[in-house]
Design a protein around this motif. Structure first.
Motif, PDB file in Angstrom:
ATOM      1  N   LEU A   4       0.830  -1.205   0.000  1.00 29.26           N
ATOM      2  CA  LEU A   4       0.000   0.000   0.000  1.00 29.26           C
ATOM      3  C   LEU A   4       0.866   1.257   0.000  1.00 29.26           C
ATOM      4  O   LEU A   4       0.565   2.224  -0.688  1.00 29.26           O
ATOM      5  N   TYR A   8       0.755   2.644  -3.769  1.00 30.40           N
ATOM      6  CA  TYR A   8      -0.279   3.681  -3.738  1.00 30.40           C
ATOM      7  C   TYR A   8       0.074   4.861  -2.837  1.00 30.40           C
ATOM      8  O   TYR A   8      -0.727   5.778  -2.691  1.00 30.40           O
ATOM      9  N   LEU A  10       0.067   5.032   0.317  1.00 27.69           N
ATOM     10  CA  LEU A  10      -1.019   5.066   1.290  1.00 27.69           C
ATOM     11  C   LEU A  10      -0.484   4.562   2.624  1.00 27.69           C
ATOM     12  O   LEU A  10      -0.249   3.375   2.811  1.00 27.69           O
ATOM     13  N   ALA A  28      -8.081  -0.175  -2.478  1.00 25.53           N
ATOM     14  CA  ALA A  28      -6.644  -0.273  -2.739  1.00 25.53           C
ATOM     15  C   ALA A  28      -6.115  -1.667  -2.396  1.00 25.53           C
ATOM     16  O   ALA A  28      -5.286  -2.222  -3.118  1.00 25.53           O
ATOM     17  N   HIS A  35      -2.370  -5.990  -9.314  1.00 29.22           N
ATOM     18  CA  HIS A  35      -1.218  -5.139  -9.645  1.00 29.22           C
ATOM     19  C   HIS A  35       0.009  -6.041  -9.871  1.00 29.22           C
ATOM     20  O   HIS A  35       0.368  -6.827  -9.013  1.00 29.22           O
ATOM     21  N   SER A  38       2.877  -6.148  -7.155  1.00 28.22           N
ATOM     22  CA  SER A  38       2.443  -6.335  -5.784  1.00 28.22           C
ATOM     23  C   SER A  38       3.090  -7.567  -5.151  1.00 28.22           C
ATOM     24  O   SER A  38       3.111  -8.652  -5.734  1.00 28.22           O
TER      25      SER A  38
END
Length: 47
Positions: A4, A8, A10, A28, A35, A38
């Motif tokens: 994350l 992102y 985040l 997300a 993704h 990921s």
């Protein structure tokens, strides 16, 4: 959580994120499954 932050940007410990509705965070997290970079996806699709 590393995904994350890395993908992102985040940060779940950021007070600004904590005051937002969790629907965006949930979205997300689920997006990490698709993704290509990921860690979550790589862990779940090991060959």
């Amino acid at each position: 959580m590393a995904d994350l932050l890395a993908i992102y940007h985040l940060d779940l410990y950021d007070p600004a994120v904590l005051t937002r509705p969790w629907l965006g965070v949930r979205t997300a997290i689920f997006a990490l499954f698709t993704h290509p970079d990921s860690l979550l996806r790589r862990a779940l699709t090991r060959r």
